[in-house]
Design a protein around this motif. Structure first.
Motif, mmCIF file in Angstrom:
data_model
loop_
_atom_site.group_PDB
_atom_site.id
_atom_site.type_symbol
_atom_site.label_atom_id
_atom_site.label_comp_id
_atom_site.label_asym_id
_atom_site.label_seq_id
_atom_site.Cartn_x
_atom_site.Cartn_y
_atom_site.Cartn_z
ATOM 1 N N GLY A 322 40.925 -8.756 22.729
ATOM 2 C CA GLY A 322 39.632 -8.397 21.888
ATOM 3 C C GLY A 322 38.753 -7.438 22.194
ATOM 4 O O GLY A 322 37.812 -7.256 21.626
ATOM 5 N N GLY A 323 39.282 -6.778 23.213
ATOM 6 C CA GLY A 323 38.381 -5.669 23.911
ATOM 7 C C GLY A 323 38.394 -5.333 25.355
ATOM 8 O O GLY A 323 39.226 -5.992 26.169
ATOM 9 N N THR A 324 37.624 -4.429 25.689
ATOM 10 C CA THR A 324 37.335 -4.088 27.120
ATOM 11 C C THR A 324 35.887 -4.289 27.514
ATOM 12 O O THR A 324 35.014 -3.833 26.853
ATOM 13 C CB THR A 324 37.673 -2.410 27.440
ATOM 14 O OG1 THR A 324 39.042 -2.218 27.021
ATOM 15 C CG2 THR A 324 37.478 -2.283 28.871
ATOM 16 N N ASP A 325 35.732 -4.786 28.732
ATOM 17 C CA ASP A 325 34.336 -5.059 29.263
ATOM 18 C C ASP A 325 34.192 -4.397 30.553
ATOM 19 O O ASP A 325 35.167 -4.176 31.329
ATOM 20 C CB ASP A 325 33.915 -6.637 29.508
ATOM 21 C CG ASP A 325 34.278 -7.211 28.029
ATOM 22 O OD1 ASP A 325 33.387 -7.212 27.239
ATOM 23 O OD2 ASP A 325 35.298 -8.073 27.866
ATOM 24 N N LEU A 326 33.045 -3.988 30.777
ATOM 25 C CA LEU A 326 32.525 -3.417 31.948
ATOM 26 C C LEU A 326 31.596 -4.164 32.804
ATOM 27 O O LEU A 326 30.576 -4.681 32.177
ATOM 28 C CB LEU A 326 31.916 -1.955 31.816
ATOM 29 C CG LEU A 326 31.054 -1.185 32.724
ATOM 30 C CD1 LEU A 326 32.151 -0.881 33.868
ATOM 31 C CD2 LEU A 326 30.075 -0.188 32.128
ATOM 32 N N THR A 336 30.610 -5.294 26.862
ATOM 33 C CA THR A 336 31.749 -4.977 25.910
ATOM 34 C C THR A 336 31.411 -3.258 25.676
ATOM 35 O O THR A 336 30.653 -2.845 25.318
ATOM 36 C CB THR A 336 32.021 -5.505 24.720
ATOM 37 O OG1 THR A 336 32.101 -6.917 24.992
ATOM 38 C CG2 THR A 336 33.151 -4.992 23.815
ATOM 39 N N VAL A 337 32.641 -2.542 26.048
ATOM 40 C CA VAL A 337 32.559 -1.150 26.056
ATOM 41 C C VAL A 337 33.497 -0.555 24.885
ATOM 42 O O VAL A 337 33.590 0.658 24.469
ATOM 43 C CB VAL A 337 32.838 -0.394 27.288
ATOM 44 C CG1 VAL A 337 31.514 -0.759 27.966
ATOM 45 C CG2 VAL A 337 33.828 -0.532 28.060
ATOM 46 N N ASP A 338 34.612 -1.471 24.646
ATOM 47 C CA ASP A 338 35.731 -0.951 23.509
ATOM 48 C C ASP A 338 36.044 -2.386 22.827
ATOM 49 O O ASP A 338 36.242 -3.442 23.408
ATOM 50 C CB ASP A 338 36.624 -0.316 24.355
ATOM 51 C CG ASP A 338 37.723 0.324 23.303
ATOM 52 O OD1 ASP A 338 37.378 1.589 22.880
ATOM 53 O OD2 ASP A 338 38.635 -0.184 22.874
ATOM 54 N N THR A 339 36.520 -2.206 21.567
ATOM 55 C CA THR A 339 36.955 -3.463 20.738
ATOM 56 C C THR A 339 38.376 -3.434 20.611
ATOM 57 O O THR A 339 39.184 -4.084 19.870
ATOM 58 C CB THR A 339 36.241 -3.584 19.527
ATOM 59 O OG1 THR A 339 36.452 -2.432 18.835
ATOM 60 C CG2 THR A 339 34.900 -3.784 19.758
#
Length: 367
Positions: A322-326, A336-339
């Motif tokens: 579901g995405g990238t988190d930082l 979340t920085v990318d989905t």
């Protein structure tokens, strides 16, 4: 592996630390809400897709050597290697491995790597190459039908471990002292009893991770509690600690670990079923895994992979379908920085970070 070697002292080390801080700040500056579409890092830092040419393969195994070199391991017995930053990929799959599921790869450099195939009985295997994948040697084939190997990790270029789901009530540990050329099963006497239904998750190659010359951690789920087991003597003796990540179901638990040093670590996971929520899907430790506390603001969904940004004390990435988190505060809060969908992430000492996942997806973090 999490990572081999160390940075030289002096000017270069200082420049890398400064670059790590700058990269973390740039990532934080471009963080966007989880519902945003498209690559959110267009103003600064973002994942840049690299065409692997293998849309039929899911890559849960990834090892970042540097900005130019990375290895991928995935379904259909596929192993790919790039030496030009992802512009082109060479298929270096072991011959006859088309029926295997590679879930972990640990690369020492552009030529030497070890890959792990997962599965019941003889489907669990280990291969090593010393010539960039031109030839492979099968160095281990599991013959115990009760064993199922999930993950692999190295302390240095010689010493490494692989872990299996419980056999006769205890997790089984495989050890190598020659860089993966030969393996032996370690005695089970120092391993705590497994919980009913407890196992590891072969989701990202990060259910077993190391830091320094002797410390190793093992992540679990499926049992009544999601636990992290720790050994300070290369897998001979272990202690177990409960985490606040929900478990109690075969689909829930800790899927990935990342340790910045032997005391500071992250755990991410949740429920991998897309129709199920994943609250409290991240936890942190500051005492080497003896105790874990929940992230104040966890990722909004299940995450299967995690990596610290090199040379930064507080920045790390978590990825999932579901995405990238930082996080920039050591795992206490995540944004979340990318989905886009990724299964695993790995960063190299030169600050290059790579991610990979389903449909042949692979990307490198760019500024």
């Amino acid at each position: 592996m999490r990572r081999l070697g160390s940075t030289r002292r002096g000017g270069r080390s200082g420049r890398l630390v400064a670059a790590g801080v700058a990269c973390a700040a740039a990532l934080a500056a471009v963080a966007v809400p989880a519902a945003a579409a498209g690559p959110p890092g267009h103003r600064g830092v973002h994942w840049e897709a690299k065409d692997s040419g293998t849309p039929q393969v899911r890559f849960r195994g990834l090892s970042a050597v540097d900005r130019d070199t990375a290895w991928l391991a995935g379904t259909q017995g596929t192993v790919l290697r790039t030496a030009d930053g992802g512009t082109s990929w060479r298929n270096v799959s072991p011959p006859g491995a088309g029926g295997l599921q590679f879930r972990d790869v640990e690369a020492f450099d552009a030529r030497r790597a070890v890959v792990l195939a997962i599965g019941e009985g003889e489907d669990s295997r280990v291969y090593r190459t010393d010539d960039g994948g031109a030839t492979w040697t099968e160095s281990f084939r599991n013959t115990d039908p009760k064993a199922f190997y999930d993950c692999m990790a190295f302390f240095d270029r010689r010493h490494g471990l692989a872990m299996s789901d419980p056999v006769d009530g205890r997790f089984r540990i495989l050890s190598t002292r020659d860089g993966g050329r030969s393996w032996r099963v370690l005695p089970a006497a120092g391993m705590p009893a497994a919980l009913d239904g407890e196992a590891g998750f072969a989701a990202s190659g990060q259910c077993l991770v190391t830091s320094g010359p002797k410390d190793v951690w093992l992540a679990t789920g499926g049992g009544a509690h999601a636990r992290v087991l720790h050994s300070a003597d290369r897998g001979l003796n272990w202690t177990a600690a409960e985490t606040p990540v929900p478990a109690g179901d075969p689909a829930r638990g800790v899927f990935a670990l990342a340790f910045r040093d032997r005391t500071h670590g992250l755990a991410v996971g949740g429920d991998y079923r897309p129709d199920q929520p994943s609250p409290r899907a991240a936890a942190v430790t500051a005492d080497g895994g003896r105790t874990w506390r929940p992230a104040a603001t966890p990722p909004p969904a299940y995450r299967s992979g995690a990596a610290w940004l090199p040379h930064s004390r507080g920045a790390a990435l978590a990825v999932g379908p579901g995405g990238t988190d930082l996080t920039t505060d050591g795992g206490r809060t995540w944004r979340t920085v990318d989905t886009g969908s990724y299964d695993t992430v790995d960063c190299a000492p030169d600050l290059s970070c790579w991610a990979s996942g389903e449909q042949g997806r692979v990307a490198r973090l760019e500024r």
